[in-house]
Design a protein around this motif. Sequence first.
Motif, PDB file in Angstrom:
ATOM      1  N   ALA A   1      -0.025   9.134  -7.606  1.00 65.44           N
ATOM      2  CA  ALA A   1      -0.876   8.154  -6.920  1.00 65.44           C
ATOM      3  C   ALA A   1      -2.310   8.679  -6.816  1.00 65.44           C
ATOM      4  O   ALA A   1      -2.827   8.957  -5.734  1.00 65.44           O
TER       5      ALA A   1
ATOM      6  N   LEU B   1      -0.138   5.854 -11.688  1.00 65.26           N
ATOM      7  CA  LEU B   1       0.861   4.880 -11.237  1.00 65.26           C
ATOM      8  C   LEU B   1       1.238   3.960 -12.395  1.00 65.26           C
ATOM      9  O   LEU B   1       0.370   3.333 -13.001  1.00 65.26           O
TER      10      LEU B   1
ATOM     11  N   ASN C   1       6.006  -0.161 -11.400  1.00 72.38           N
ATOM     12  CA  ASN C   1       6.515   0.327 -10.122  1.00 72.38           C
ATOM     13  C   ASN C   1       5.675  -0.126  -8.928  1.00 72.38           C
ATOM     14  O   ASN C   1       5.929   0.315  -7.798  1.00 72.38           O
ATOM     15  N   VAL C   2       4.687  -0.975  -9.168  1.00 71.11           N
ATOM     16  CA  VAL C   2       3.803  -1.454  -8.105  1.00 71.11           C
ATOM     17  C   VAL C   2       3.900  -2.978  -8.041  1.00 71.11           C
ATOM     18  O   VAL C   2       3.712  -3.652  -9.054  1.00 71.11           O
TER      19      VAL C   2
ATOM     20  N   LEU D   1      -4.746  -2.133  -3.252  1.00 68.68           N
ATOM     21  CA  LEU D   1      -4.785  -0.673  -3.295  1.00 68.68           C
ATOM     22  C   LEU D   1      -5.857  -0.154  -2.348  1.00 68.68           C
ATOM     23  O   LEU D   1      -6.968  -0.702  -2.292  1.00 68.68           O
TER      24      LEU D   1
ATOM     25  N   PRO E   1      -1.022   2.271  -2.795  1.00 68.79           N
ATOM     26  CA  PRO E   1      -0.614   0.863  -2.659  1.00 68.79           C
ATOM     27  C   PRO E   1      -0.304   0.539  -1.202  1.00 68.79           C
ATOM     28  O   PRO E   1       0.420   1.293  -0.526  1.00 68.79           O
TER      29      PRO E   1
END
Length: 243
Positions: free
Chosen positions: A161, A176, A180-181, A187, A241
């Motif tokens: 991150a 990242l 997966n976000v 952000l 995030p």
Amino acid sequence: MVVLYTDFGSDDPYVGQMKAALLHHGQSTLPIVDLLHRVPDFDVRAGAHLLAALATSFDSGTVFLAVVDPGVGSDRPAVVIEADGKWYVGPDNGLLGVVAARARVLRTWCIVWRPPGLSASFHGRDLFAPIAARIAAGDPLATELVECAGLEHPQAADDLAAVIYVDHYGNALTGLRAANVARQVWLAVGTARVPPARVFAEVPVGQPFWYENSVGLVEIAVNRGSAASELRLAVGSPVVPEA
């Protein structure tokens, strides 16, 4: 092909010397691709995450000659790994660790061969390039490599991150993976909050945003501007995030 990935820069003689070594020890028709020579200087962690992302678009059988090696000349091992059908040659200092950690099928060899006249400060040219060239040529390397249990300096498979690379536009690539976000999250970057968008054209000129870039990473950008300048981003800047 052999794909070059280094922090050598393009203005100095090191890349040319390494290419000459590849052609000397390999075939004169060996395809050589300059993937990146602006990996953040000495930054093994950022380089490892960026390499793992960039390597996904290359075919099985590709040989990556990856050299970010601030410990060159020390007792850090020199290794070859085969990860999901792709080959990686370089120092065992963490640079190959993310690729290795995410591989479904992995083999690791230590390079025990040492050429006569090995420079203490340029293993990319004298040690790694000859091995990469011979792998690309299909040589068996029966005495040059010894299979080992794994890397001495592994990395986790987790995302990072943080900013791992800033391109010449000022776009900030992060460690990242966008898959997966959640696409609706904002952000937190320093004192700023950055919304998501699909592409540059979806936001007004001058507005910061984040999007999934072409290699699947979260990238922070400004439409027709520099995210690095406007948000004061650099390699290592944390990216969080928001829930």
